[in-house]
Design an enzyme around this catalytic site. Sequence first.
Site, PDB file in Angstrom:
ATOM      1  N   HIS A 195      15.262  42.064  25.496  1.00  0.00           N
ATOM      2  CA  HIS A 195      15.360  43.413  24.935  1.00  0.00           C
ATOM      3  C   HIS A 195      15.585  44.464  26.022  1.00  0.00           C
ATOM      4  O   HIS A 195      16.654  45.073  26.099  1.00  0.00           O
ATOM      5  CB  HIS A 195      14.095  43.742  24.138  1.00  0.00           C
ATOM      6  CG  HIS A 195      13.840  42.848  22.971  1.00  0.00           C
ATOM      7  ND1 HIS A 195      14.768  42.636  21.977  1.00  0.00           N
ATOM      8  CD2 HIS A 195      12.745  42.111  22.628  1.00  0.00           C
ATOM      9  CE1 HIS A 195      14.264  41.808  21.075  1.00  0.00           C
ATOM     10  NE2 HIS A 195      13.050  41.474  21.452  1.00  0.00           N
TER      11      HIS A 195
ATOM     12  N   ASP B 228       6.803  50.829  29.002  1.00  0.00           N
ATOM     13  CA  ASP B 228       5.484  50.482  28.448  1.00  0.00           C
ATOM     14  C   ASP B 228       5.205  48.988  28.664  1.00  0.00           C
ATOM     15  O   ASP B 228       5.061  48.235  27.716  1.00  0.00           O
ATOM     16  CB  ASP B 228       5.401  50.835  26.952  1.00  0.00           C
ATOM     17  CG  ASP B 228       6.413  50.086  26.099  1.00  0.00           C
ATOM     18  OD1 ASP B 228       7.462  49.656  26.648  1.00  0.00           O
ATOM     19  OD2 ASP B 228       6.178  49.917  24.882  1.00  0.00           O
TER      20      ASP B 228
END
Length: 298
Positions: free
Chosen positions: A234, A8
Amino acid sequence: MKCIIDTDPGADDVLALIMALNSPELEILALTTVEGNARLEHTTANALRLLAYMGRSDIPVYEGESMPLEGEFHHAYEVHGTDGLTVRLPDTEVVPADGNAVDFIIETALASPGEVTLFALGPLTNVARALIREERLKDALKRVYVMGGTGGSSGNVTPYAEFNIYDDPHASNVVFGSGAPVTLLGLNITRQTSIARDDENWFTGETPGERLAARILENWFELGQGERRRFSMHDPVTIMASLRPELIRTQAATLTVETKGEHVGEITADYANGGSVDVAVEVGSEEALAFMRGLLRG
């Protein structure tokens, strides 16, 4: 390693994708997009534009889910910038591939059982819908690398929850409870592999991928108006963990995710009885950062 990257994009997603595209060890079969950091139209456009920028429009992009299993997605434009990125990538005439992300994941994994690794960099909606639709998928996938959860540290959306898990906790329960082999990398690991604002080694910009990464990072820090001091890697950590598993230590667990109330998105881990989810509990930070820097440079 044959792989599908469910994503995303998202600033840290793009850095992970640059790493994957630069890795000679990964054969990227497709990108599949999901709503999360931004609306689906933006995450899909960012994926297509990134591939074009990197000269890899041969890799198809399959559009996925725009709604979680229940409720609605929460976006993070305030974190990632307009359209989900802190930079505007050049437009491309390439469009998404015909078909749906969920179908592609199922069909590709079943066609090559035990050979396809799935990276899940956003909410787990596409992955969960695929596992619900096809029960054989859990055994067909080689492994699923998930960026999600807190790993026992504080959350980044609430004190209890990390963004990807919080955005679709029901999907997270499906994936973690499916029996599919999962490696989960949480905030406890990604915060140990973070970049300081004044670390000039990350901003040399000598290759196309590194130049883009440098722009994303510089603009991300600027977007924080001086309040952002470190950028946690991340999503890049998932790529690193798959290619250099010796740099992380995991512990097998059974996981459940809270789906309602104040603690929505909080993960409870049962380590006593093991399980199908390998939760990352330690990382060799310096070695991991050096490896990620090298892949970004290409």
